[in-house]
Scaffold this motif. Structure first.
Motif, PDB file in Angstrom:
ATOM      1  N   ILE A  60       4.304 -66.464  72.117  1.00 29.61           N
ATOM      2  CA  ILE A  60       3.840 -65.670  73.263  1.00 29.61           C
ATOM      3  C   ILE A  60       5.019 -65.220  74.104  1.00 29.61           C
ATOM      4  CG2 ILE A  60       2.567 -65.789  75.447  1.00 29.61           C
ATOM      5  CD1 ILE A  60       0.525 -67.574  74.000  1.00 29.61           C
ATOM      6  N   GLU A  61       5.950 -66.133  74.383  1.00 31.94           N
ATOM      7  CA  GLU A  61       7.118 -65.763  75.172  1.00 31.94           C
ATOM      8  C   GLU A  61       7.924 -64.669  74.475  1.00 31.94           C
ATOM      9  OE1 GLU A  61       7.759 -66.562  78.138  1.00 31.94           O
ATOM     10  OE2 GLU A  61       6.340 -68.198  78.434  1.00 31.94           O
ATOM     11  N   ALA A  62       8.098 -64.796  73.149  1.00 33.23           N
ATOM     12  CA  ALA A  62       8.862 -63.796  72.400  1.00 33.23           C
ATOM     13  C   ALA A  62       8.159 -62.447  72.435  1.00 33.23           C
ATOM     14  CB  ALA A  62       9.056 -64.261  70.957  1.00 33.23           C
ATOM     15  N   LEU A  66       9.505 -58.942  74.094  1.00 31.87           N
ATOM     16  CA  LEU A  66       9.566 -57.730  73.290  1.00 31.87           C
ATOM     17  C   LEU A  66       8.798 -56.583  73.948  1.00 31.87           C
ATOM     18  CD1 LEU A  66      10.346 -56.372  70.556  1.00 31.87           C
ATOM     19  CD2 LEU A  66       8.159 -57.197  69.669  1.00 31.87           C
ATOM     20  N   SER A  67       7.639 -56.931  74.529  1.00 31.65           N
ATOM     21  CA  SER A  67       6.799 -55.910  75.141  1.00 31.65           C
ATOM     22  C   SER A  67       7.460 -55.285  76.366  1.00 31.65           C
ATOM     23  CB  SER A  67       5.443 -56.512  75.525  1.00 31.65           C
ATOM     24  OG  SER A  67       4.586 -55.539  76.078  1.00 31.65           O
ATOM     25  N   VAL A  68       8.081 -56.110  77.220  1.00 30.83           N
ATOM     26  CA  VAL A  68       8.671 -55.562  78.446  1.00 30.83           C
ATOM     27  C   VAL A  68      10.003 -54.871  78.169  1.00 30.83           C
ATOM     28  CG1 VAL A  68       7.519 -57.284  79.868  1.00 30.83           C
ATOM     29  CG2 VAL A  68       9.842 -57.722  79.079  1.00 30.83           C
ATOM     30  N   GLU A  69      10.671 -55.246  77.073  1.00 29.73           N
ATOM     31  CA  GLU A  69      11.962 -54.634  76.766  1.00 29.73           C
ATOM     32  C   GLU A  69      11.845 -53.165  76.426  1.00 29.73           C
ATOM     33  OE1 GLU A  69      13.783 -56.976  73.740  1.00 29.73           O
ATOM     34  OE2 GLU A  69      14.342 -58.608  75.106  1.00 29.73           O
ATOM     35  N   GLN A  70      10.645 -52.720  76.025  1.00 35.51           N
ATOM     36  CA  GLN A  70      10.482 -51.301  75.715  1.00 35.51           C
ATOM     37  C   GLN A  70      10.590 -50.432  76.968  1.00 35.51           C
ATOM     38  OE1 GLN A  70       6.493 -50.058  74.462  1.00 35.51           O
ATOM     39  NE2 GLN A  70       5.667 -51.975  75.295  1.00 35.51           N
ATOM     40  N   ARG A  75      12.896 -59.953  81.610  1.00 35.91           N
ATOM     41  CA  ARG A  75      12.284 -60.877  82.567  1.00 35.91           C
ATOM     42  C   ARG A  75      13.323 -61.829  83.124  1.00 35.91           C
ATOM     43  NH1 ARG A  75       7.410 -64.047  80.448  1.00 35.91           N
ATOM     44  NH2 ARG A  75       8.662 -64.322  78.583  1.00 35.91           N
ATOM     45  N   GLY A  76      13.167 -62.133  84.404  1.00 41.37           N
ATOM     46  CA  GLY A  76      14.109 -63.040  85.043  1.00 41.37           C
ATOM     47  C   GLY A  76      13.762 -64.493  84.844  1.00 41.37           C
TER      48      GLY A  76
END
Length: 205
Positions: A60-62, A66-70, A75-76
């Motif tokens: 889930i963390e990975a 991946l989702s926000v990196e697009q 994430r901090g």
């Protein structure tokens, strides 16, 4: 712990005494065998569940990273609640953070102020309010104040200045002393918008 060597043909009972197997009743031996078999299977399930938990959190963390990196961001931290839906909406996974809240010494100021209010209000206050306030500071079996009951007092709209100071003291006395992450899995109930939790608790299956 020191390992005790048990001679062949003997068993150790619950009082740590060596008992010859020939002296043990067949039903007691059969019971012991059943318990040991079931405990062994349960421990294997526990280990598998532990591996699933670690893998699920990591996956889930990975995925969230991946989702926000697009969007060109990172994430901090790892805190935050996340809900993931299958494409058909049948299944949902929720990852959440639950904080453990305790009160520091300032809760005593709130208790004194609330006691003052109760003494003045006992004659004219609504009985349900008096009961709610009186129960809030009762401790559990471990002698701890139930935080949810105390925090519920802040929802009462009481203009008394002492009450307002007590509510401020409660808010400032709250301290987050830890947090725990958990994952819950859900399945849609038919074609409704309701979801039912997929139980991973033996009592719930």
């Amino acid at each position: 712990m020191n390992q005790v060597t048990i001679p062949e043909g003997y068993r150790m009972d619950a009082q740590k005494r060596l008992v010859a197997e020939v002296l043990i009743k067949p039903v007691d031996l059969a019971r012991d065998q059943l318990v040991m078999e079931l405990v062994g299977k349960a421990k294997a399930v526990q280990e598998e569940l532990s591996r699933f938990k670690a893998s699920a959190f990591g996956d889930i963390e990975a995925f969230v990273d991946l989702s926000v990196e697009q969007y060109g961001v990172k994430r901090g931290g790892k805190k935050g609640n996340v809900s993931l839906l299958s494409f058909d909406g049948r299944y949902m996974i929720k990852k959440a953070i639950q904080e453990t809240i305790q009160f520091d010494e300032r809760i005593e100021a709130a208790r004194v102020l609330i006691d003052e209010c109760l003494r003045d209000w006992t004659q004219g206050a609504r009985p349900e309010v008096v009961t709610l306030v009186s129960n809030a500071f009762r401790t559990d079996t471990n002698g701890e104040i139930r935080t949810a009951r105390v925090l519920a007092l802040r929802r009462l709209d009481i203009p008394d200045e002492r009450w307002q100071r007590a509510m401020k003291a409660i808010g400032e006395a709250c301290q987050a002393v830890g947090s725990k992450s958990y994952i819950r899995l859900y399945e849609r109930v038919g074609d409704s918008d309701q979801y039912e939790q997929i139980s991973l608790d033996m009592a719930g299956v």
